[in-house]
Design a protein around this motif. Structure first.
Motif, PDB file in Angstrom:
ATOM      1  N   GLU A 236     -14.820   2.392 -17.992  1.00  9.10           N
ATOM      2  CA  GLU A 236     -15.017   2.991 -19.317  1.00  9.10           C
ATOM      3  C   GLU A 236     -15.386   1.918 -20.337  1.00  9.10           C
ATOM      4  O   GLU A 236     -16.234   2.136 -21.211  1.00  9.10           O
ATOM      5  N   VAL A 237     -14.748   0.748 -20.231  1.00  8.01           N
ATOM      6  CA  VAL A 237     -15.133  -0.374 -21.094  1.00  8.01           C
ATOM      7  C   VAL A 237     -16.605  -0.691 -20.900  1.00  8.01           C
ATOM      8  O   VAL A 237     -17.364  -0.846 -21.869  1.00  8.01           O
ATOM      9  N   HIS A 238     -17.036  -0.764 -19.643  1.00 12.89           N
ATOM     10  CA  HIS A 238     -18.438  -1.086 -19.366  1.00 12.89           C
ATOM     11  C   HIS A 238     -19.378  -0.044 -19.949  1.00 12.89           C
ATOM     12  O   HIS A 238     -20.402  -0.370 -20.556  1.00 12.89           O
ATOM     13  N   ALA A 239     -19.027   1.224 -19.784  1.00 10.26           N
ATOM     14  CA  ALA A 239     -19.899   2.288 -20.283  1.00 10.26           C
ATOM     15  C   ALA A 239     -20.053   2.207 -21.796  1.00 10.26           C
ATOM     16  O   ALA A 239     -21.157   2.374 -22.332  1.00 10.26           O
ATOM     17  N   GLN A 240     -18.951   1.955 -22.502  1.00 10.60           N
ATOM     18  CA  GLN A 240     -19.028   1.869 -23.961  1.00 10.60           C
ATOM     19  C   GLN A 240     -19.790   0.626 -24.408  1.00 10.60           C
ATOM     20  O   GLN A 240     -20.625   0.689 -25.327  1.00 10.60           O
ATOM     21  N   LEU A 241     -19.515  -0.508 -23.765  1.00 12.28           N
ATOM     22  CA  LEU A 241     -20.238  -1.725 -24.134  1.00 12.28           C
ATOM     23  C   LEU A 241     -21.732  -1.589 -23.839  1.00 12.28           C
ATOM     24  O   LEU A 241     -22.567  -2.090 -24.602  1.00 12.28           O
ATOM     25  N   ALA A 242     -22.069  -0.911 -22.756  1.00 13.78           N
ATOM     26  CA  ALA A 242     -23.492  -0.726 -22.415  1.00 13.78           C
ATOM     27  C   ALA A 242     -24.196   0.094 -23.477  1.00 13.78           C
ATOM     28  O   ALA A 242     -25.340  -0.207 -23.864  1.00 13.78           O
ATOM     29  N   GLN A 243     -23.531   1.137 -23.975  1.00 17.39           N
ATOM     30  CA  GLN A 243     -24.136   1.967 -25.011  1.00 17.39           C
ATOM     31  C   GLN A 243     -24.379   1.161 -26.276  1.00 17.39           C
ATOM     32  O   GLN A 243     -25.462   1.232 -26.886  1.00 17.39           O
ATOM     33  N   THR A 244     -23.397   0.358 -26.667  1.00 12.75           N
ATOM     34  CA  THR A 244     -23.557  -0.455 -27.875  1.00 12.75           C
ATOM     35  C   THR A 244     -24.570  -1.568 -27.646  1.00 12.75           C
ATOM     36  O   THR A 244     -25.394  -1.872 -28.525  1.00 12.75           O
TER      37      THR A 244
END
Length: 374
Positions: free
Chosen positions: A71-79
């Protein structure tokens, strides 16, 4: 200002902050584009927040509350993707890394925000030298007392975090011979280092009251400790990571912290004590200087061993928790890097050895951040 009450949070939840470099696409030096980036990013819908940092060539992104490394990766990828779009509009680049390889601190501009201006007035040139870039990982704790116990248990693993994230070998065009030179700038601040070894929140409140009574401290933000409690979030905040070159590594490091914390809660492997800190500064120096080739001194036994061996042993111990939390894959990635003696500092040095030009190293680092092969 009194210490805030320790708020409730879900145990083992995660939050990640990344401080990032803004680079001119002309020479790949730092460029004061934070106001323009913030203006464009305010038009983007991204999780967490995007805020300024101490100088105008920096920007900080953060996640919302997450429950796993994925989930951390998914959010960082979006930003990250939104940052790249905004940077392309401005014809600039964004990069990770704990230091910029060749920027000159005296050329930096303090960002026009009251707190940053106050810090500049207090700390003088140290404020501009604070143009360094770190990753902070928050981990949710079940109670205030549990947060302090977890903080001091986590302190034994500070050398792990430094060596695994190290990405700051160059400062002002020089190879410092450190894998993490960034932390040398942090250590210059008077309230850096380690938190006092108290294990009850009532005792920590007393300590905080004494510090505020001296006039030296006004809030928790004034402590630049390696790990500090964040009562308003119900977390502890690990602050020694260099900003990695990729969001994948940032997420993996968050997964490592989460698995460690779960192991602490499941097994209570040891009771922290003041003697744990007898070798703390030595272990921290070793990790900063030598990275994954450092020596680790076990504070409980005094045994000396390669830091890489201690990391491997720890990963074996926390494997069940990593599996349960969905972090087994990212820990295996980190383990492979440990076995190879590979971290981002080594990658940067390898690029400089090949290219013989630090501007090209920064350019390739910016491509790596955006997920593009150099």
């Amino acid at each position: 200002m009194p210490l805030e009450p320790f708020h409730d949070s879900s145990p083992l939840t995660l939050g990640v902050e990344l401080e990032l470099q803004l680079l001119s696409s002309h020479d790949y030096n730092l460029a004061p584009y934070a106001p323009d980036m913030l203006r464009l990013m305010h038009k983007e819908s991204v999780p967490g927040s995007v805020v300024p940092e101490m100088t105008s060539s920096m920007i900080e992104i953060s996640t919302d509350v997450c429950h796993s490394a994925s989930e951390v990766h998914a959010q960082l990828a979006q930003t990250r993707d939104a940052l790249v779009r905004s940077a392309d509009k401005l014809n600039i680049a964004v990069a990770g890394g704990g230091t910029h390889p060749f920027q000159l601190w005296h050329q930096q501009r303090i960002y026009d925000k009251p707190r940053f201006q106050e810090l500049s007035a207090l700390y003088g040139y140290l404020s501009k030298q604070f143009t360094i870039f770190g990753q902070h990982v928050h981990i949710g704790c079940p109670s205030a007392d549990a947060a302090l116990v977890m903080l001091h248990r986590m302190s034994r693993y500070i050398p792990h975090f430094i060596a695994l994230s190290a990405s700051s070998p160059f400062v002002q065009s020089q190879d410092t011979a450190f894998d993490s030179a960034r932390l040398n700038s942090v250590f210059a601040f008077p309230l850096s280092g380690r938190a006092p070894c108290v294990l009850r929140w009532s005792e920590f409140e007393q300590y905080f009251e004494k510090m505020t009574a001296t006039g030296v401290v006004k809030s928790m933000k004034d402590f630049y400790w390696d790990i500090r409690p964040k009562p308003e979030f119900g977390t502890i905040e690990v602050r020694v990571f260099d900003t990695p070159l990729t969001i994948e590594r940032a997420a993996a490091l968050a997964g490592y912290v989460q698995a460690l914390a779960a192991w602490f809660l499941d097994t209570e492997p040891f009771t922290p004590q003041e003697d744990d800190y007898l070798v703390y500064t030595y272990n921290r120096f070793q990790a900063c200087r030598f990275g994954l080739q450092a020596v680790y001194v076990d504070p409980a036994t005094g045994q000396h061993m390669p830091l890489a061996e201690h990391i491997a042993r720890t990963m074996d111990a926390i494997a069940p928790q990593a599996e349960r939390l969905g972090a087994a894959k990212v820990l295996q990635t980190l383990r492979s890097d440990v076995q190879a003696g590979s971290n981002d500092a080594r990658w940067l040095r390898d690029r400089q050895r090949e290219e013989q030009l630090l501007a090209e190293v920064s350019r390739q680092a910016s491509l790596r951040f955006r997920g593009t092969a150099a």
